[in-house]
Scaffold this motif. Structure first.
Motif, PDB file in Angstrom:
ATOM      1  N   SER A  99     -68.937 -66.665 -32.135  1.00  0.00           N
ATOM      2  CA  SER A  99     -69.743 -66.579 -33.358  1.00  0.00           C
ATOM      3  C   SER A  99     -71.227 -66.814 -33.088  1.00  0.00           C
ATOM      4  N   THR A 100     -71.572 -67.216 -31.863  1.00  0.00           N
ATOM      5  CA  THR A 100     -72.947 -67.532 -31.514  1.00  0.00           C
ATOM      6  C   THR A 100     -73.671 -66.303 -30.969  1.00  0.00           C
ATOM      7  N   LYS A 101     -74.928 -66.148 -31.352  1.00  0.00           N
ATOM      8  CA  LYS A 101     -75.744 -65.062 -30.817  1.00  0.00           C
ATOM      9  C   LYS A 101     -75.953 -65.242 -29.316  1.00  0.00           C
ATOM     10  N   PRO A 102     -76.155 -64.160 -28.563  1.00  0.00           N
ATOM     11  CA  PRO A 102     -76.570 -64.315 -27.174  1.00  0.00           C
ATOM     12  C   PRO A 102     -77.866 -65.125 -27.117  1.00  0.00           C
ATOM     13  N   GLY A 103     -77.875 -66.143 -26.272  1.00  0.00           N
ATOM     14  CA  GLY A 103     -79.037 -67.015 -26.204  1.00  0.00           C
ATOM     15  C   GLY A 103     -79.004 -68.144 -27.219  1.00  0.00           C
ATOM     16  N   GLY A 104     -77.918 -68.209 -28.003  1.00  0.00           N
ATOM     17  CA  GLY A 104     -77.773 -69.282 -28.978  1.00  0.00           C
ATOM     18  C   GLY A 104     -77.211 -70.540 -28.338  1.00  0.00           C
ATOM     19  N   TYR A 105     -77.188 -71.603 -29.106  1.00  0.00           N
ATOM     20  CA  TYR A 105     -76.765 -72.903 -28.583  1.00  0.00           C
ATOM     21  C   TYR A 105     -75.494 -73.397 -29.271  1.00  0.00           C
ATOM     22  N   ILE A 106     -74.645 -74.044 -28.480  1.00  0.00           N
ATOM     23  CA  ILE A 106     -73.464 -74.702 -29.008  1.00  0.00           C
ATOM     24  C   ILE A 106     -73.531 -76.169 -28.605  1.00  0.00           C
ATOM     25  N   CYS A 107     -73.485 -77.037 -29.603  1.00  0.00           N
ATOM     26  CA  CYS A 107     -73.538 -78.479 -29.362  1.00  0.00           C
ATOM     27  C   CYS A 107     -72.195 -79.089 -29.739  1.00  0.00           C
ATOM     28  N   MET A 108     -71.650 -79.906 -28.841  1.00  0.00           N
ATOM     29  CA  MET A 108     -70.354 -80.538 -29.059  1.00  0.00           C
ATOM     30  C   MET A 108     -70.437 -82.023 -28.731  1.00  0.00           C
ATOM     31  N   THR A 109     -69.639 -82.811 -29.425  1.00  0.00           N
ATOM     32  CA  THR A 109     -69.547 -84.234 -29.111  1.00  0.00           C
ATOM     33  C   THR A 109     -68.086 -84.635 -29.006  1.00  0.00           C
ATOM     34  N   THR A 110     -67.834 -85.676 -28.235  1.00  0.00           N
ATOM     35  CA  THR A 110     -66.503 -86.263 -28.183  1.00  0.00           C
ATOM     36  C   THR A 110     -66.628 -87.721 -27.798  1.00  0.00           C
ATOM     37  N   ARG A 111     -65.571 -88.469 -28.033  1.00  0.00           N
ATOM     38  CA  ARG A 111     -65.563 -89.889 -27.679  1.00  0.00           C
ATOM     39  C   ARG A 111     -65.073 -90.072 -26.241  1.00  0.00           C
ATOM     40  N   SER A 112     -65.481 -91.192 -25.627  1.00  0.00           N
ATOM     41  CA  SER A 112     -65.080 -91.488 -24.244  1.00  0.00           C
ATOM     42  C   SER A 112     -64.231 -92.744 -24.157  1.00  0.00           C
ATOM     43  N   ASN A 113     -63.674 -93.181 -25.272  1.00  0.00           N
ATOM     44  CA  ASN A 113     -62.829 -94.379 -25.232  1.00  0.00           C
ATOM     45  C   ASN A 113     -61.471 -94.045 -24.612  1.00  0.00           C
ATOM     46  N   HIS A 114     -60.706 -95.072 -24.310  1.00  0.00           N
ATOM     47  CA  HIS A 114     -59.466 -94.902 -23.546  1.00  0.00           C
ATOM     48  C   HIS A 114     -58.511 -93.910 -24.190  1.00  0.00           C
ATOM     49  N   ASP A 115     -58.333 -93.972 -25.496  1.00  0.00           N
ATOM     50  CA  ASP A 115     -57.374 -93.105 -26.183  1.00  0.00           C
ATOM     51  C   ASP A 115     -57.761 -91.635 -26.124  1.00  0.00           C
ATOM     52  N   ASN A 116     -59.019 -91.360 -25.854  1.00  0.00           N
ATOM     53  CA  ASN A 116     -59.494 -89.979 -25.882  1.00  0.00           C
ATOM     54  C   ASN A 116     -59.794 -89.411 -24.494  1.00  0.00           C
ATOM     55  N   LEU A 117     -59.537 -90.175 -23.441  1.00  0.00           N
ATOM     56  CA  LEU A 117     -59.929 -89.742 -22.095  1.00  0.00           C
ATOM     57  C   LEU A 117     -59.209 -88.482 -21.643  1.00  0.00           C
ATOM     58  N   GLN A 118     -57.926 -88.368 -21.943  1.00  0.00           N
ATOM     59  CA  GLN A 118     -57.178 -87.183 -21.527  1.00  0.00           C
ATOM     60  C   GLN A 118     -57.701 -85.942 -22.244  1.00  0.00           C
ATOM     61  N   TYR A 119     -57.952 -86.088 -23.543  1.00  0.00           N
ATOM     62  CA  TYR A 119     -58.501 -84.959 -24.292  1.00  0.00           C
ATOM     63  C   TYR A 119     -59.877 -84.586 -23.751  1.00  0.00           C
ATOM     64  N   LYS A 120     -60.713 -85.585 -23.502  1.00  0.00           N
ATOM     65  CA  LYS A 120     -62.061 -85.333 -22.991  1.00  0.00           C
ATOM     66  C   LYS A 120     -62.007 -84.584 -21.664  1.00  0.00           C
ATOM     67  N   ALA A 121     -61.077 -84.956 -20.789  1.00  0.00           N
ATOM     68  CA  ALA A 121     -60.932 -84.266 -19.512  1.00  0.00           C
ATOM     69  C   ALA A 121     -60.532 -82.805 -19.718  1.00  0.00           C
ATOM     70  N   SER A 122     -59.616 -82.575 -20.661  1.00  0.00           N
ATOM     71  CA  SER A 122     -59.196 -81.203 -20.966  1.00  0.00           C
ATOM     72  C   SER A 122     -60.343 -80.394 -21.540  1.00  0.00           C
ATOM     73  N   LEU A 123     -61.113 -81.018 -22.411  1.00  0.00           N
ATOM     74  CA  LEU A 123     -62.271 -80.347 -22.998  1.00  0.00           C
ATOM     75  C   LEU A 123     -63.264 -79.963 -21.911  1.00  0.00           C
ATOM     76  N   GLU A 124     -63.557 -80.874 -21.011  1.00  0.00           N
ATOM     77  CA  GLU A 124     -64.531 -80.582 -19.965  1.00  0.00           C
ATOM     78  C   GLU A 124     -64.039 -79.495 -19.011  1.00  0.00           C
ATOM     79  N   ARG A 125     -62.734 -79.431 -18.786  1.00  0.00           N
ATOM     80  CA  ARG A 125     -62.187 -78.332 -17.979  1.00  0.00           C
ATOM     81  C   ARG A 125     -62.394 -77.004 -18.696  1.00  0.00           C
TER      82      ARG A 125
END
Length: 222
Positions: free
Chosen positions: A152-178
């Motif tokens: 949905s983003t134009k070429p040259g557009g920006y996508i900003c994402m955030t996530t938590r780094s606490n213990h319960d979210n570490l597996q999800y964060k690793a999957s997201l970064e992959r």
């Protein structure tokens, strides 16, 4: 303020985007107060995301079209407006939160949509900025949603994402970064910022104390 109230507000902030009927009642009860009580959790993700976008975006901010994914009550749009952005389209799964966002007057268009279900409710290649704040965490939306919204983003557009780094979210964060790395290898975008933030928000679980950490990612589409 009690630990139970902090936990209640935490759920309001983090489970607004994609859960089904099991959380709908909780959302309806807490929507109105969640925006006003952000200070209780010291919930910094919206302001951190807006600051990062402001640092990298060099175009016409008043003309830029921003897609606020899982917009909730409009916390991110409020912060981005302070940086000169003024055209917002919001997507949110909770009708109650959409009503609050609509009353804010910040959005030119609002759409109800459960992330990860069905087709995107927006046009491909339309947006200058796409923002995911508060939705990319365990138990909320699958990481492959990011690739869909990249379209949905134009070429040259920006996508900003955030996530938590606490213990319960570490597996999800690793999957997201992959997933983010894979998309970069596929030459869909390039990383312009990946920041780790120590004091992300106040901890609410019994296993954590003080503040938990989080991360901000910004990618530019190719």
């Amino acid at each position: 303020i009690s630990g139970y109230m902090i936990l209640f507000l935490y759920l309001c902030l983090h489970f607004h985007s994609s859960h089904h009927h099991t959380t709908a009642a909780l959302i309806s009860r807490c929507t109105i107060q969640s925006a006003g009580d952000v200070a209780v959790l010291d919930y910094r993700a919206p302001s951190l995301a807006a600051n990062s976008i402001s640092t990298h975006f060099s175009g016409d901010r008043e003309a830029a079209v921003v897609l606020d994914v899982a917009c909730g009550t409009g916390l991110v749009a409020q912060q981005m407006k302070r940086h000169g952005f003024g055209h917002f389209v919001g997507i949110e799964g909770s009708q109650a939160m959409l009503e609050v966002a609509r009353e804010s007057g910040l959005y030119q268009d609002l759409k109800q949509c459960m992330l990860g279900e069905g087709q995107l409710p927006v046009q491909w290649g339309l947006f200058d900025v796409v923002v995911f704040v508060g939705a990319l965490s365990v138990g909320q939306v699958p990481v492959d949603v990011v690739k869909e919204y990249c379209k949905s983003t134009k070429p040259g557009g920006y996508i900003c994402m955030t996530t938590r780094s606490n213990h319960d979210n570490l597996q999800y964060k690793a999957s997201l970064e992959r997933e983010l790395k894979q998309m970069e290898e596929e030459e869909l975008w390039t990383c312009v910022e990946s920041s780790q933030v120590e004091d992300w928000e106040r901890a609410v679980s019994e296993q954590e104390h003080g503040y938990i950490s989080g991360a901000v990612y910004i990618y530019k589409t190719l």
